[in-house]
Write an enzyme that holds these catalytic residues in place. Structure first.
Site, PDB file in Angstrom:
ATOM      1  N   ASP A 294       2.712  -6.824  -7.224  1.00 25.76           N
ATOM      2  CA  ASP A 294       2.863  -5.357  -7.187  1.00 25.76           C
ATOM      3  C   ASP A 294       2.190  -4.815  -5.927  1.00 25.76           C
ATOM      4  O   ASP A 294       1.344  -3.929  -5.983  1.00 25.76           O
ATOM      5  CB  ASP A 294       2.241  -4.745  -8.444  1.00 25.76           C
ATOM      6  CG  ASP A 294       2.564  -3.258  -8.605  1.00 25.76           C
ATOM      7  OD1 ASP A 294       3.533  -2.783  -7.976  1.00 25.76           O
ATOM      8  OD2 ASP A 294       1.841  -2.573  -9.354  1.00 25.76           O
TER       9      ASP A 294
ATOM     10  N   LEU B 181     -16.108  -3.514  -4.843  1.00 26.23           N
ATOM     11  CA  LEU B 181     -15.977  -3.608  -3.395  1.00 26.23           C
ATOM     12  C   LEU B 181     -15.864  -2.196  -2.824  1.00 26.23           C
ATOM     13  O   LEU B 181     -15.045  -1.398  -3.291  1.00 26.23           O
ATOM     14  CB  LEU B 181     -14.734  -4.427  -3.017  1.00 26.23           C
ATOM     15  CG  LEU B 181     -14.720  -5.893  -3.454  1.00 26.23           C
ATOM     16  CD1 LEU B 181     -13.392  -6.544  -3.071  1.00 26.23           C
ATOM     17  CD2 LEU B 181     -15.885  -6.659  -2.841  1.00 26.23           C
TER      18      LEU B 181
END
Length: 310
Positions: free
Chosen positions: A213, A91
């Site tokens: 996270d 991406l």
């Protein structure tokens, strides 16, 4: 390695684009293939396969939930040169900015998705028209171990969130004792643990799929939407993801405002935020050494004081 990649990805083209990235744990390279661009994360350490298997499972879960955009996972491979590789969709991201509000909304919807499935299943128990596709997760944990950084988390399924989270802290403290012979965290945690459940009085905590996270370095955006990546997922209390959001910055007021529009703050949130910051400070202490000792001990002392008030 590249010959193996060509074979495993069934591509006649495998061209290093020169684009890549990395952090304190892994390195990555973008390759052109017959099917388009892919991103390959690499780690040469012996525990890399377990780490990438956990990240792959996390990406699958988040991709299936389809609330926040993540790179589509493709394969985990053992690297013949040592370690392992994680192949995923490439991406073309940039830093999170204009889509902060959207990320807040989408993250909150991700966090409430499992509870919504549970509510729909409850209604369908009273209906002759049942949807067998609904899959409510009623425990805290995850199907596989995941790694926050390079340290593993057991994620064993548990009925109680308090018990599950206490075990996460216990794992971190055990590592500190083993590596640094430091008893300070243990002494304070032993004062907190008997009263830990008080921080959750009055709350109905249902398992939510978490990123695990979610600091500022693990978010970005495309032209039309936000993206999250590098997850170490499990099913837990939704507020846990907000702990590390508050640790290093990267999330503006629009993010939090729009998150809490969907999932309003519950009583005691600020104290629990410190509890969830504790995990990440201990985890950073285990990764990077005593630089994080002071912040970890400060949070533990704060929690001891707060629980004495209650």
């Amino acid at each position: 390695m590249e010959d193996m990649l060509k074979k495993e990805l069934a591509t006649s083209v495998l061209k290093n684009t020169g684009r890549g990235g990395g952090g304190c744990v892994n390195q990555g390279v973008a390759y052109e293939t017959d099917q388009g661009l892919v991103f390959v994360k690499m780690n040469s350490n012996s525990g890399a396969r377990k780490m990438f298997d956990g990240e792959f499972a996390s990406l699958v879960a988040l991709h299936t939930a389809d609330e926040v955009r993540v790179p589509k996972p493709i394969k985990v491979l053992t690297n013949p040169e040592g370690g392992a590789l994680l192949v995923m969709e490439y991406l073309d991201m940039r830093s999170l900015s204009s889509h902060s509000a959207a990320l807040g909304q989408q993250l909150a919807r991700l966090h409430q998705q499992n509870a919504g499935i549970g509510q729909r299943m409850l209604k369908e128990q009273q209906s002759v028209h049942k949807n067998s596709d609904l899959n409510y997760v009623d425990k805290f944990g995850f199907d596989v171990e995941t790694c926050c950084g390079y340290l593993p988390q057991s994620n064993a399924w548990t009925d109680s969130w308090v018990q599950f989270y206490a075990q996460k802290i216990e794992e971190q403290i055990q590592m500190l004792e083993s590596e640094y012979r430091d008893k300070g965290a243990r002494e304070l945690w032993s004062q907190i643990l008997p009263s830990l459940s008080k921080l959750f009085d009055g709350l109905d905590i249902q398992p939510a799929l978490l990123h695990g996270d979610l600091w500022g370095g693990n978010v970005g955006q495309l032209s039309d939407r936000p993206v999250i990546f590098d997850p170490c997922s499990f099913y837990g209390h939704a507020e846990f993801d907000l702990g590390i959001c508050n640790m290093f910055g990267g999330f503006n007021s629009a993010f939090f405002k729009n998150y809490f529009k969907v999932l309003p703050k519950q009583p005691g949130y600020e104290t629990r935020l410190q509890l969830y910051l504790l995990f990440h400070n201990l985890n950073h202490w285990n990764h990077f050494g005593s630089t994080y000792r002071g912040s970890s001990m400060g949070i533990l002392k704060h929690l001891v004081k707060e629980l004495k008030k209650s």
